[in-house]
Design a protein around this motif. Structure first.
Motif, PDB file in Angstrom:
ATOM      1  N   GLN A  76     -77.113 -70.129  48.290  1.00 18.27           N
ATOM      2  CA  GLN A  76     -76.566 -69.570  47.040  1.00 18.27           C
ATOM      3  C   GLN A  76     -75.988 -68.164  47.208  1.00 18.27           C
ATOM      4  OE1 GLN A  76     -78.944 -70.244  43.519  1.00 18.27           O
ATOM      5  NE2 GLN A  76     -78.649 -72.429  43.714  1.00 18.27           N
ATOM      6  N   SER A  77     -76.006 -67.607  48.438  1.00 18.99           N
ATOM      7  CA  SER A  77     -75.449 -66.253  48.607  1.00 18.99           C
ATOM      8  C   SER A  77     -73.933 -66.252  48.421  1.00 18.99           C
ATOM      9  CB  SER A  77     -75.815 -65.689  49.981  1.00 18.99           C
ATOM     10  OG  SER A  77     -75.269 -66.488  51.008  1.00 18.99           O
ATOM     11  N   ASN A  78     -73.280 -67.411  48.614  1.00 15.42           N
ATOM     12  CA  ASN A  78     -71.833 -67.455  48.365  1.00 15.42           C
ATOM     13  C   ASN A  78     -71.529 -67.201  46.885  1.00 15.42           C
ATOM     14  OD1 ASN A  78     -70.930 -67.925  51.005  1.00 15.42           O
ATOM     15  ND2 ASN A  78     -71.403 -70.112  50.859  1.00 15.42           N
ATOM     16  N   ALA A  79     -72.472 -67.581  46.013  1.00 11.82           N
ATOM     17  CA  ALA A  79     -72.290 -67.324  44.580  1.00 11.82           C
ATOM     18  C   ALA A  79     -72.401 -65.827  44.289  1.00 11.82           C
ATOM     19  CB  ALA A  79     -73.314 -68.111  43.767  1.00 11.82           C
ATOM     20  N   VAL A  80     -73.195 -65.107  45.077  1.00  9.49           N
ATOM     21  CA  VAL A  80     -73.298 -63.651  44.917  1.00  9.49           C
ATOM     22  C   VAL A  80     -71.978 -63.003  45.362  1.00  9.49           C
ATOM     23  CG1 VAL A  80     -74.565 -61.567  45.575  1.00  9.49           C
ATOM     24  CG2 VAL A  80     -75.801 -63.733  45.268  1.00  9.49           C
ATOM     25  N   ILE A  81     -71.457 -63.477  46.495  1.00  9.26           N
ATOM     26  CA  ILE A  81     -70.176 -62.940  46.997  1.00  9.26           C
ATOM     27  C   ILE A  81     -69.087 -63.110  45.938  1.00  9.26           C
ATOM     28  CG2 ILE A  81     -68.332 -63.342  48.719  1.00  9.26           C
ATOM     29  CD1 ILE A  81     -70.656 -64.102  50.700  1.00  9.26           C
ATOM     30  N   ALA A  82     -69.110 -64.242  45.242  1.00  6.63           N
ATOM     31  CA  ALA A  82     -68.072 -64.543  44.238  1.00  6.63           C
ATOM     32  C   ALA A  82     -68.396 -63.951  42.869  1.00  6.63           C
ATOM     33  CB  ALA A  82     -67.901 -66.055  44.133  1.00  6.63           C
ATOM     34  N   GLY A  83     -69.439 -63.133  42.782  1.00  5.46           N
ATOM     35  CA  GLY A  83     -69.745 -62.440  41.525  1.00  5.46           C
ATOM     36  C   GLY A  83     -70.415 -63.310  40.477  1.00  5.46           C
ATOM     37  N   LEU A  84     -70.936 -64.479  40.880  1.00  2.78           N
ATOM     38  CA  LEU A  84     -71.563 -65.374  39.893  1.00  2.78           C
ATOM     39  C   LEU A  84     -73.052 -65.084  39.728  1.00  2.78           C
ATOM     40  CD1 LEU A  84     -69.859 -68.685  41.091  1.00  2.78           C
ATOM     41  CD2 LEU A  84     -69.324 -67.399  39.010  1.00  2.78           C
ATOM     42  N   MET A  85     -73.638 -64.392  40.692  1.00  5.81           N
ATOM     43  CA  MET A  85     -75.071 -64.048  40.649  1.00  5.81           C
ATOM     44  C   MET A  85     -75.244 -62.671  41.267  1.00  5.81           C
ATOM     45  SD  MET A  85     -76.957 -67.420  42.050  1.00  5.81           S
ATOM     46  CE  MET A  85     -76.725 -68.991  41.259  1.00  5.81           C
ATOM     47  N   GLU A  86     -76.419 -62.094  41.067  1.00  4.52           N
ATOM     48  CA  GLU A  86     -76.707 -60.784  41.661  1.00  4.52           C
ATOM     49  C   GLU A  86     -77.555 -60.964  42.921  1.00  4.52           C
ATOM     50  OE1 GLU A  86     -75.110 -58.153  40.619  1.00  4.52           O
ATOM     51  OE2 GLU A  86     -74.227 -59.545  39.171  1.00  4.52           O
ATOM     52  N   LEU A  87     -77.479 -59.972  43.811  1.00 10.01           N
ATOM     53  CA  LEU A  87     -78.164 -60.082  45.104  1.00 10.01           C
ATOM     54  C   LEU A  87     -79.683 -60.236  44.933  1.00 10.01           C
ATOM     55  CD1 LEU A  87     -77.624 -60.065  48.189  1.00 10.01           C
ATOM     56  CD2 LEU A  87     -78.164 -57.625  48.164  1.00 10.01           C
ATOM     57  N   ASN A  88     -80.243 -59.608  43.885  1.00 10.24           N
ATOM     58  CA  ASN A  88     -81.711 -59.697  43.742  1.00 10.24           C
ATOM     59  C   ASN A  88     -82.199 -61.132  43.500  1.00 10.24           C
ATOM     60  OD1 ASN A  88     -81.046 -60.047  41.096  1.00 10.24           O
ATOM     61  ND2 ASN A  88     -81.903 -58.105  40.366  1.00 10.24           N
ATOM     62  N   HIS A  89     -81.297 -62.004  43.061  1.00 11.40           N
ATOM     63  CA  HIS A  89     -81.604 -63.436  42.915  1.00 11.40           C
ATOM     64  C   HIS A  89     -81.995 -64.033  44.285  1.00 11.40           C
ATOM     65  CE1 HIS A  89     -80.917 -67.598  41.529  1.00 11.40           C
ATOM     66  NE2 HIS A  89     -80.199 -67.794  42.610  1.00 11.40           N
ATOM     67  N   GLN A  90     -81.475 -63.416  45.361  1.00 13.42           N
ATOM     68  CA  GLN A  90     -81.674 -63.948  46.718  1.00 13.42           C
ATOM     69  C   GLN A  90     -82.851 -63.297  47.441  1.00 13.42           C
ATOM     70  OE1 GLN A  90     -78.818 -66.037  45.723  1.00 13.42           O
ATOM     71  NE2 GLN A  90     -79.275 -66.367  47.855  1.00 13.42           N
ATOM     72  N   GLN A  91     -83.418 -62.229  46.853  1.00 15.54           N
ATOM     73  CA  GLN A  91     -84.322 -61.389  47.665  1.00 15.54           C
ATOM     74  C   GLN A  91     -85.787 -61.587  47.319  1.00 15.54           C
ATOM     75  OE1 GLN A  91     -82.166 -57.579  47.287  1.00 15.54           O
ATOM     76  NE2 GLN A  91     -81.560 -57.958  49.425  1.00 15.54           N
ATOM     77  N   PHE A  92     -86.594 -61.617  48.369  1.00 13.50           N
ATOM     78  CA  PHE A  92     -88.023 -61.915  48.227  1.00 13.50           C
ATOM     79  C   PHE A  92     -88.828 -60.997  49.140  1.00 13.50           C
ATOM     80  CE2 PHE A  92     -85.421 -65.548  47.373  1.00 13.50           C
ATOM     81  CZ  PHE A  92     -85.917 -66.000  46.156  1.00 13.50           C
ATOM     82  N   GLY A  93     -89.974 -60.524  48.618  1.00 12.85           N
ATOM     83  CA  GLY A  93     -90.890 -59.726  49.432  1.00 12.85           C
ATOM     84  C   GLY A  93     -92.042 -60.606  49.927  1.00 12.85           C
ATOM     85  N   TYR A  94     -93.024 -59.975  50.551  1.00 10.65           N
ATOM     86  CA  TYR A  94     -94.101 -60.741  51.185  1.00 10.65           C
ATOM     87  C   TYR A  94     -95.480 -60.527  50.544  1.00 10.65           C
ATOM     88  CZ  TYR A  94     -90.606 -61.960  54.589  1.00 10.65           C
ATOM     89  OH  TYR A  94     -89.472 -62.465  55.172  1.00 10.65           O
TER      90      TYR A  94
END
Ligand code: FAD
Length: 426
Positions: A76-94
């Motif tokens: 889904q990072s391609n959707a972030v590149i295209a402005g459809l989602m924000e990067l934090n949607h992709q990010q996870f901690g431990y």
């Protein structure tokens, strides 16, 4: 050899001798005092394996070694590149991984000693293991594209294994004048997520259609054809007529050089001047596989399909994109599937049992527009020492499906992402 190591070895030996169906650690042992498993790589493969091991037997001491405190998921990072989602949607901690009883070391693994069974970390510490799991994802083959040095990689980013590059590409698209050309280069297989370059072309076309309609996307391909090509091309015709040009290998798609100063991309036949470029170079197993001595001359890691144990080093397992898994694609869902099989095999091996023949699955969704997705799902099993397709085989979205079905698949893609990331990172 440390006292603790002797103790664990004896434990393993007696477990193997007992050969019982259950895991045979001495009942008096406290949590995490059983055998030690170190896992390099906190992505879908490595983190999935850590969780599966803890769930199978909490007495196994599991340490997950990850270079970065925050994981950026590529699906889904391609959707972030295209402005459809924000990067934090992709990010996870431990933190939730730690809460599950897994020790997490945020530091890069810098050396592996298969004889002494140790892993050295950049922070100076050394971890000993009874079994090591290596799941480092991919790296790019250095020196294969003239002109493609470190600065060129940062300016024309692949955004395939680096979260910051996702933001770079998005900002470049936003800054681009209407009428510019976006060039994406797609490598030969084997490569991470084969449909990803075409999903990227589609979603960038969606952005351009709505914001910069005089612009276009050119995909320069090192291949003669690509996965789900008919479905992609039909959707491009329907949604983005004239906006995406695909140049296959025999029409001059093979990348031969890049020139950073002018953002010129040369192929065997032509030169393309890009306003924005995403160069996706040829790939190999992540560098940690070289450290562990588990990558062969192909750059990838041969494994026993029943256990994912390396063919080159005993007591080291390789899963995820780095492993050679026959017909299985390099996908997050394949990595998750492999992580569970590998964990079950490690538990069985510690108990002196044989690993059972597994059936694995992989599903991969490609978003072509926010409400339009296609998918490919496969089932695989070991045969002749490698993974082959098993019934029902690889199932691709039907060509003649109505738009409602494409919309349903877009929803399923979203559900799949939520499920796999919450199962992995909590
Ligand atoms: C644009 C794009 C779209 C995609 N879409 C999909 C999709 O829709 N569905 C799907 O199933 N798959 C998709 N994928 C593929 C998927 O992201 C990968 O197949 C998956 O991430 C592989 O998991 P892995 O554990 O092997 O590697 P990764 O997830 O890359 O994890 C590797 C981890 O190892 C760490 N690491 C590496 N070296 C070291 C070291 N020396 N020490 C410590 N840590 C280290 C890295 O920091 C990283 O966190 C997509 C990929 C891309 C690029």
């Amino acid at each position: 050899m440390t006292g603790a190591r002797v103790h664990r070895r004896q434990l393993l030996k007696s477990a193997a001798a007992a050969g019982a169906a259950a895991v045979c650690f001495a009942p008096a042992l406290a949590q995490g005092t059983g055998p030690r498993v170190v896992i390099i790589g906190g992505g879908f493969g490595g983190t999935g394996c850590a969780r599966a091991l803890r769930q199978a037997d909490p007495r196994i001491a599991v340490t997950l070694v990850e270079a970065n405190a925050t994981y950026t998921a590529p699906p889904q990072s391609n959707a972030v590149i295209a402005g459809l989602m924000e990067l934090n949607h992709q990010q996870f901690g431990y933190n939730r991984v730690k809460a599950a009883g897994i020790e997490v070391a945020i530091s890069a693994a810098t050396a592996v000693d298969p004889e002494k069974r140790t892993v050295t970390l950049a922070n100076g510490s050394t971890l000993s293991y009874d079994r090591l799991v290596v799941s480092p994802g991919i790296d790019f083959r250095a020196g294969t594209i003239p002109g493609y040095d470190r600065t060129a990689a940062e300016t024309m980013p692949s955004a395939f294994n680096n979260g910051a590059e996702i933001t770079t590409l998005r900002r470049q698209l936003e800054a681009m004048d209407d009428g510019g050309t976006v060039v994406i280069t797609s490598p030969a297989n084997p490569a991470r997520c084969p449909p990803a370059p075409y999903e990227r072309a589609s979603l960038i076309a969606h952005y351009l259609k709505t914001r910069k309609p005089r612009s276009k996307v050119i995909v320069l391909d090192q291949k003669e054809s690509f996965t789900m090509q008919k479905l992609f091309e039909a959707a491009w015709q329907e949604l983005y007529p004239g906006l995406i040009e695909w140049v296959g290998l025999s029409n001059g798609g093979a990348l031969s050089a890049v020139e950073l100063a002018t953002k010129t991309i040369a192929t065997d036949f032509d030169k393309y001047k890009a306003a924005v470029a995403s160069i996706i170079p040829p790939q190999k197993a992540g560098h940690a596989a070289d450290l562990a001595g588990v990558a062969d001359r192909t750059g990838w890691c041969p494994v026993d399909p029943l256990t994912f144990e390396s063919r080159l080093q005993k007591n080291i397992h390789v899963i995820g994109d780095a492993a050679i898994a026959g017909a299985m694609p390099r996908s997050a869902s394949a990595a998750q599937s492999q992580s569970r099989i590998c964990a079950a095999a490690i538990v069985a091996l510690f108990a002196g049992r044989k690993a059972e023949a597994p059936t694995l699955t992989s599903s991969c969704y490609s978003l072509i527009a926010p409400d339009y997705a296609i998918s490919q799902r496969g089932t695989y099993r070991p045969a002749d020492d490698q993974y082959v397709e098993a019934p029902p085989g690889v199932v691709i979205s039907p060509a003649d499906a109505p738009r409602t079905a494409r919309k349903d698949e877009a929803q399923q893609a979203d559900n799949w992402f939520r499920t796999i990331t919450s199962e992995t990172f909590g």
